[in-house]
Design an enzyme around this catalytic site. Structure first.
Site, short mmCIF file in Angstrom:
data_model
loop_
_atom_site.label_atom_id
_atom_site.label_comp_id
_atom_site.label_asym_id
_atom_site.label_seq_id
_atom_site.Cartn_x
_atom_site.Cartn_y
_atom_site.Cartn_z
N ASN A 1 -3.50 5.79 -1.87
CA ASN A 1 -3.47 5.64 -0.69
C ASN A 1 -2.68 7.30 0.14
O ASN A 1 -3.04 8.09 1.23
CB ASN A 1 -2.54 5.52 0.36
CG ASN A 1 -3.38 3.88 -0.13
OD1 ASN A 1 -4.67 3.29 0.00
ND2 ASN A 1 -2.74 2.65 0.44
N GLU B 1 -2.93 0.17 -9.77
CA GLU B 1 -1.83 1.69 -9.75
C GLU B 1 -0.70 0.19 -9.50
O GLU B 1 -0.03 -0.19 -9.10
CB GLU B 1 -1.65 2.00 -8.27
CG GLU B 1 -3.31 3.04 -8.33
CD GLU B 1 -2.21 3.99 -6.65
OE1 GLU B 1 -2.65 4.85 -6.72
OE2 GLU B 1 -2.21 3.40 -5.96
N SER C 1 1.12 -0.77 0.32
CA SER C 1 -0.01 -0.16 -0.49
C SER C 1 0.72 1.39 -0.53
O SER C 1 0.25 2.08 -0.57
CB SER C 1 -0.96 0.13 1.10
OG SER C 1 -1.71 -1.11 1.51
N HIS D 1 -0.72 -2.39 -7.73
CA HIS D 1 -1.28 -1.76 -6.11
C HIS D 1 -2.60 -2.55 -6.39
O HIS D 1 -2.98 -1.10 -7.71
CB HIS D 1 -0.92 -1.00 -5.80
CG HIS D 1 -1.76 -0.41 -4.73
ND1 HIS D 1 -2.04 0.89 -4.03
CD2 HIS D 1 -2.09 -1.46 -3.55
CE1 HIS D 1 -2.68 0.96 -2.62
NE2 HIS D 1 -2.96 -0.61 -2.60
N1 3HC Z 1 -15.91 -9.46 -1.62
C1 3HC Z 1 -16.26 -9.02 -2.83
N2 3HC Z 1 -17.16 -8.69 -3.30
C2 3HC Z 1 -17.40 -7.62 -3.24
C3 3HC Z 1 -17.38 -7.65 -1.19
C4 3HC Z 1 -16.10 -7.77 -0.58
N3 3HC Z 1 -15.84 -7.40 0.59
N4 3HC Z 1 -17.77 -6.81 -0.98
C5 3HC Z 1 -19.31 -5.87 -1.96
N5 3HC Z 1 -18.73 -6.98 -3.62
C6 3HC Z 1 -19.93 -6.78 -4.22
C7 3HC Z 1 -21.15 -7.69 -4.15
O1 3HC Z 1 -21.22 -8.72 -4.64
C8 3HC Z 1 -21.57 -6.27 -5.59
O2 3HC Z 1 -21.26 -7.19 -6.16
P1 3HC Z 1 -22.37 -7.44 -7.59
O3 3HC Z 1 -22.84 -5.80 -7.86
O4 3HC Z 1 -21.87 -7.86 -8.62
O5 3HC Z 1 -23.92 -7.68 -7.18
C9 3HC Z 1 -21.09 -5.13 -5.70
O6 3HC Z 1 -19.73 -5.95 -4.43
C10 3HC Z 1 -21.76 -4.27 -4.50
O7 3HC Z 1 -22.44 -4.72 -3.43
P2 3HC Z 1 -22.70 -4.41 -3.05
O8 3HC Z 1 -24.57 -4.00 -3.38
O9 3HC Z 1 -23.59 -5.61 -1.21
O10 3HC Z 1 -22.81 -2.75 -1.87
P3 3HC Z 1 -22.56 -1.59 -2.25
O11 3HC Z 1 -22.90 -1.63 -3.66
O12 3HC Z 1 -22.60 -0.61 -1.22
O13 3HC Z 1 -21.10 -1.78 -2.37
C11 3HC Z 1 -18.62 -1.71 -2.00
C12 3HC Z 1 -20.07 -1.93 -1.40
C13 3HC Z 1 -18.34 -1.65 -3.14
C14 3HC Z 1 -17.39 -1.92 -1.33
C15 3HC Z 1 -18.75 -0.34 -1.98
O14 3HC Z 1 -19.72 0.07 -1.27
C16 3HC Z 1 -17.76 0.80 -2.55
O15 3HC Z 1 -16.69 0.74 -3.63
N6 3HC Z 1 -16.98 1.62 -1.38
C17 3HC Z 1 -15.64 1.74 -1.12
C18 3HC Z 1 -14.62 1.16 -1.24
C19 3HC Z 1 -13.05 1.48 -1.51
O16 3HC Z 1 -13.01 2.98 -1.38
N7 3HC Z 1 -11.89 0.68 -1.81
C20 3HC Z 1 -10.78 1.54 -1.27
C21 3HC Z 1 -10.36 1.77 -0.63
S1 3HC Z 1 -7.99 1.65 0.21
C22 3HC Z 1 -7.62 0.72 -0.41
O17 3HC Z 1 -7.41 -0.73 -0.90
C23 3HC Z 1 -6.10 0.73 -0.65
C24 3HC Z 1 -5.35 -0.68 0.08
O18 3HC Z 1 -4.16 0.61 -0.31
C25 3HC Z 1 -5.54 -0.52 1.05
#
Ligand code: 3HC
Length: 269
Positions: free
Chosen positions: A177, A139, A106, A127
């Site tokens: 990040n 990335e 990250s 990433h």
């Molecule tokens: N694993 C796999 N698939 C998942 C999941 C998970 N943990 N959570 C949700 N999904 C899938 C669902 O199955 C659904 O798939 P479908 O559309 O094919 O049916 C889709 O994602 C949408 O899920 P939901 O309808 O249940 O819920 P949301 O519409 O609220 O979406 C979310 C959930 C995709 C997590 C959305 O809230 C989101 O995009 N959140 C922001 C996430 C974000 O910002 N991530 C970046 C974090 S920083 C990072 O990762 C960097 C690293 O270095 C730490």
């Protein structure tokens, strides 16, 4: 994250070997992939034959030697430089010379992993973002040591797995990040100050900025231990107080409340 990456690769029709230190943790990762795919089948978004094809492309291993013929190896272990460097030394001993050795770190400097292998030019960052199966961005991180061939092949790979690649230099936090974590850290500061409740801060950022989730839900998704190590690295690199991890984050991590993965973080699941 490793299971999510393996699923993305397998979905694109490539073979993925999910290597873990124990059979049990490899099995847990595959179980998560299997249940995610089962949900998609239930929702009518994936047919059973396609699910079977994806799962057939994923095999597991505990021995690093199983990765000997891979074209690309993506490390996704704990955010600890010494652990990652040891893994890169071990990978260097087993990987075919043409393989790209990538890290999903990250924030850690990719060059620190490149410098422990015999061909540093084949090391770069690839990433992914949580959840890797859903978020489109990857990335592609270029340390000063990487060759054009390594970067070009990584760009081609990222396209082939259906992700949107962006190129970035090897600077702590890369693009996302470095911009995201001051925001998340300041949300914790706001909660500590008593400006608003956690629920209201999350509701505000969802409704006011159209973000899919608020900062506390996102911290729990990323993992509070991972978030703490990202902030520590960013703070050490830039010295900016916005990156200094807030005491509440340290306290939750010390209590073992690491987010969704431990069923409790800022929220209880
Ligand atoms: N694993 C796999 N698939 C998942 C999941 C998970 N943990 N959570 C949700 N999904 C899938 C669902 O199955 C659904 O798939 P479908 O559309 O094919 O049916 C889709 O994602 C949408 O899920 P939901 O309808 O249940 O819920 P949301 O519409 O609220 O979406 C979310 C959930 C995709 C997590 C959305 O809230 C989101 O995009 N959140 C922001 C996430 C974000 O910002 N991530 C970046 C974090 S920083 C990072 O990762 C960097 C690293 O270095 C730490």
């Amino acid at each position: 994250m490793a299971g999510g990456i393996a699923e993305v690769v397998a979905r694109a029709g490539m073979r993925a070997i999910l290597r873990a230190r124990s059979e049990a943790s490899a099995a847990t990762a595959v179980k998560q992939v299997t249940s995610g795919l089962a949900r998609q089948v239930d929702k009518g978004k994936l047919d059973a034959a396609e699910r079977d094809r994806i799962l057939a492309n994923i095999t597991t291993a505990t021995d690093l030697g199983a990765l000997g013929a891979c074209d690309i190896i993506i490390e996704s272990v704990v955010e600890d430089l010494a652990t990652k460097q040891q893994l890169f030394r071990d990978l260097d001993a087993v990987a075919t010379p043409r393989a790209i050795l990538a890290t999903n770190t990250s924030t850690l400097p990719v060059v620190e992993m490149a410098k422990v292998v015999r061909q540093p030019e084949r090391v770069c960052g690839i990433h992914f973002f949580n959840p890797a199966q859903v978020l489109p961005l990857v990335e592609i991180v270029r340390p000063i040591t990487a060759s054009d061939d390594t970067i070009n092949r990584s760009v081609t790979f990222v396209k082939a797995i259906g992700k949107d690649g962006v190129n970035v230099l090897d600077r702590a936090g890369f693009i996302v990040n470095a911009l995201l974590f001051p925001y998340l850290n300041n949300a914790i500061r706001m909660l500590e100050d008593g400006t608003a409740s956690m629920e209201d801060i999350d509701t505000a950022m969802k409704g006011g900025c159209n973000f899919p989730m608020g900062p506390f839900a996102l911290l729990d998704l990323v993992g509070l231990d991972t978030s703490l190590s990202i902030l520590d690295t960013l703070h050490a690199s830039f010295g900016d107080e916005n990156f200094a991890p807030r005491p509440m984050l340290r306290k939750l991590v010390a209590e073992g409340r690491l987010g969704r993965k431990t069923k409790a973080g800022f929220y209880v699941y």
